[in-house]
Design an enzyme around this catalytic site. Sequence first.
Site, mmCIF file in Angstrom:
data_model
loop_
_atom_site.group_PDB
_atom_site.id
_atom_site.type_symbol
_atom_site.label_atom_id
_atom_site.label_comp_id
_atom_site.label_asym_id
_atom_site.label_seq_id
_atom_site.Cartn_x
_atom_site.Cartn_y
_atom_site.Cartn_z
ATOM 1 N N ALA A 71 0.924 -1.170 -0.015
ATOM 2 C CA ALA A 71 0.053 -0.091 0.186
ATOM 3 C C ALA A 71 1.151 1.410 -0.064
ATOM 4 O O ALA A 71 2.103 1.136 0.423
ATOM 5 C CB ALA A 71 -0.971 0.112 1.263
ATOM 6 N N GLY A 104 0.562 -5.037 0.950
ATOM 7 C CA GLY A 104 -0.565 -5.067 -0.110
ATOM 8 C C GLY A 104 -0.351 -5.815 -1.327
ATOM 9 O O GLY A 104 -1.363 -6.247 -2.096
ATOM 10 N N GLU A 160 -0.863 -9.321 -0.797
ATOM 11 C CA GLU A 160 -2.169 -9.551 -0.366
ATOM 12 C C GLU A 160 -2.975 -9.456 -1.695
ATOM 13 O O GLU A 160 -3.771 -10.343 -1.905
ATOM 14 C CB GLU A 160 -2.643 -8.214 0.553
ATOM 15 C CG GLU A 160 -2.213 -8.723 1.947
ATOM 16 C CD GLU A 160 -1.974 -7.218 2.842
ATOM 17 O OE1 GLU A 160 -2.295 -6.588 2.257
ATOM 18 O OE2 GLU A 160 -1.547 -7.499 4.075
ATOM 19 N N GLU A 219 4.443 -5.176 7.588
ATOM 20 C CA GLU A 219 3.609 -4.132 7.991
ATOM 21 C C GLU A 219 4.110 -3.902 9.425
ATOM 22 O O GLU A 219 4.058 -2.565 9.846
ATOM 23 C CB GLU A 219 2.147 -4.391 7.951
ATOM 24 C CG GLU A 219 1.581 -4.228 6.476
ATOM 25 C CD GLU A 219 1.743 -5.589 5.680
ATOM 26 O OE1 GLU A 219 2.595 -6.240 5.882
ATOM 27 O OE2 GLU A 219 0.942 -5.588 4.712
HETATM 28 N N1 DAK Z 1 4.571 3.425 -0.779
HETATM 29 C C1 DAK Z 1 5.121 4.482 -1.329
HETATM 30 N N2 DAK Z 1 6.315 4.526 -1.665
HETATM 31 C C2 DAK Z 1 7.031 3.460 -2.119
HETATM 32 C C3 DAK Z 1 6.592 2.154 -1.620
HETATM 33 C C4 DAK Z 1 5.364 2.013 -0.825
HETATM 34 N N3 DAK Z 1 4.885 0.888 -0.456
HETATM 35 N N4 DAK Z 1 7.597 1.418 -1.919
HETATM 36 C C5 DAK Z 1 8.285 1.995 -2.774
HETATM 37 N N5 DAK Z 1 8.183 3.280 -2.844
HETATM 38 C C6 DAK Z 1 8.884 4.542 -3.631
HETATM 39 C C7 DAK Z 1 10.048 4.887 -2.624
HETATM 40 O O1 DAK Z 1 9.621 5.694 -1.593
HETATM 41 C C8 DAK Z 1 10.788 5.617 -3.784
HETATM 42 O O2 DAK Z 1 10.435 6.662 -3.978
HETATM 43 P P1 DAK Z 1 11.306 7.845 -4.260
HETATM 44 O O3 DAK Z 1 12.461 7.858 -3.034
HETATM 45 O O4 DAK Z 1 12.134 7.506 -5.616
HETATM 46 O O5 DAK Z 1 10.366 9.098 -4.437
HETATM 47 C C9 DAK Z 1 10.588 4.562 -4.871
HETATM 48 O O6 DAK Z 1 9.168 3.841 -4.709
HETATM 49 C C10 DAK Z 1 11.465 3.408 -5.351
HETATM 50 O O7 DAK Z 1 11.973 2.735 -4.212
HETATM 51 P P2 DAK Z 1 13.129 2.538 -3.474
HETATM 52 O O8 DAK Z 1 14.144 3.424 -3.779
HETATM 53 O O9 DAK Z 1 13.228 2.152 -1.913
HETATM 54 O O10 DAK Z 1 13.666 1.134 -4.137
HETATM 55 P P3 DAK Z 1 14.740 0.076 -3.515
HETATM 56 O O11 DAK Z 1 14.930 -0.763 -5.025
HETATM 57 O O12 DAK Z 1 15.774 0.550 -3.044
HETATM 58 O O13 DAK Z 1 13.690 -0.568 -2.692
HETATM 59 C C11 DAK Z 1 11.734 -1.823 -1.887
HETATM 60 C C12 DAK Z 1 12.350 -1.287 -3.154
HETATM 61 C C13 DAK Z 1 10.421 -2.349 -2.234
HETATM 62 C C14 DAK Z 1 12.400 -2.760 -1.036
HETATM 63 C C15 DAK Z 1 11.674 -0.433 -1.023
HETATM 64 O O14 DAK Z 1 10.917 0.506 -1.561
HETATM 65 C C16 DAK Z 1 10.640 -0.708 0.202
HETATM 66 O O15 DAK Z 1 10.951 -1.516 1.072
HETATM 67 N N6 DAK Z 1 9.232 -0.333 -0.157
HETATM 68 C C17 DAK Z 1 8.452 -0.507 0.965
HETATM 69 C C18 DAK Z 1 7.844 -1.812 1.099
HETATM 70 C C19 DAK Z 1 6.814 -1.997 2.015
HETATM 71 O O16 DAK Z 1 7.075 -1.855 3.251
HETATM 72 N N7 DAK Z 1 5.665 -2.683 1.845
HETATM 73 C C20 DAK Z 1 4.447 -2.875 2.533
HETATM 74 C C21 DAK Z 1 3.672 -1.399 2.655
HETATM 75 S S1 DAK Z 1 2.426 -1.377 4.063
HETATM 76 C C22 DAK Z 1 -4.337 -1.414 6.345
HETATM 77 C C23 DAK Z 1 -4.395 -1.317 4.719
HETATM 78 C C24 DAK Z 1 -3.324 -1.478 4.246
HETATM 79 C C25 DAK Z 1 -2.168 -2.158 4.778
HETATM 80 C C26 DAK Z 1 -2.008 -1.988 6.023
HETATM 81 C C27 DAK Z 1 -3.014 -1.654 6.762
HETATM 82 N N8 DAK Z 1 -5.228 -1.127 7.086
HETATM 83 C C28 DAK Z 1 -6.301 -0.234 6.714
HETATM 84 C C29 DAK Z 1 -5.682 -1.650 8.502
HETATM 85 C C30 DAK Z 1 -1.191 -2.268 3.806
HETATM 86 C C31 DAK Z 1 0.170 -2.018 4.414
HETATM 87 C C32 DAK Z 1 1.373 -2.303 3.319
HETATM 88 O O17 DAK Z 1 1.213 -2.637 2.083
#
Ligand code: DAK
Length: 259
Positions: free
Chosen positions: A65, A110, A113, A133
């Site tokens: 997400a 997400g 998911e 998360e």
């Molecule tokens: N959201 C927003 N931006 C993201 C992103 C994300 N999930 N993942 C990557 N980006 C953005 C980065 O911020 C970066 O942006 P700039 O800095 O260039 O502006 C760009 O994409 C490229 O990412 P990186 O530079 O970080 O690229 P790398 O290859 O170094 O790393 C990575 C890739 C996928 C390992 C890293 O970006 C990363 O760790 N991303 C976050 C992954 C993550 O934590 N995903 C889970 C998100 S939480 C809920 C509803 C929904 C959810 C939970 C609760 N409720 C209502 C209860 C869902 C939660 C999630 O999905």
Amino acid sequence: MDYQFLKVEQPQEGVTLLKISAPKSLNALNSTILKELDAFIDNIGSGTRVLIITGDGEKSFVAGADISEMANLNEQEGYAFGRLGDKVFRKIETLPIPVIAAVNGFALGGGCELAMACDIRICSDNAKFGQPEVGLGITPGFSGTVRLPRLVGQGMAKEMIYTGRVIRADEALRIGLVNAVYPREELLEKALEMAAKMVANAPLAICACKESINRGCDLTMDEAIELENKLFAGCFATADQKEGMAAFLGKRKAAFTGK
Ligand code: DAK
């Protein structure tokens, strides 16, 4: 229909290929994408017999997400965001056609998911799966705690969710999260091959199989067997059953009409 974040293609007869496309955030799901997905699913026509979902680009399926959108949500807004994702993913899960996730890179949060809401997951050798998360101070939100244990068992799901550990394609294959791993450049071709085999079969029968499996997994054994029997019986009221069996007996290929 025109979308800002979705690319829709018809690569072969009966198959729709949907690409999530938000390159600046590695295809992270913001609320606009979720609404577009919702509209897309609502408008899928009967010409689509199999849907393939993948991420645009070579690096990411969906990186979760959108954290920048979630960062400032309050409890009520978090609930609404979760409800929106849940609604859309459940629609995907219950579509009356097969949905294949072709996971071409990061499938985190997400993204994992979304893949789990699809019927079948195949992935490229660079794919990475995880539920990170808790490292962000939240639970998985789009039914990750619900679908992951059903797919890989509670022990493995709890380990992945509590640690936030990201797993590679080979481990995803080993634990049953994906059906197959392919070299990145072959992934879509393999997804299309699988889809073509499905398109050749009777659509109503596939739909009944999907319902039997999806609903049957949440029923008792006796209830599930009864449900299957009803769905099986329903096939005998279809033209496709007549055609499938006549084609077998006539030693020819069946031409199913979905009626
Ligand atoms: N959201 C927003 N931006 C993201 C992103 C994300 N999930 N993942 C990557 N980006 C953005 C980065 O911020 C970066 O942006 P700039 O800095 O260039 O502006 C760009 O994409 C490229 O990412 P990186 O530079 O970080 O690229 P790398 O290859 O170094 O790393 C990575 C890739 C996928 C390992 C890293 O970006 C990363 O760790 N991303 C976050 C992954 C993550 O934590 N995903 C889970 C998100 S939480 C809920 C509803 C929904 C959810 C939970 C609760 N409720 C209502 C209860 C869902 C939660 C999630 O999905």
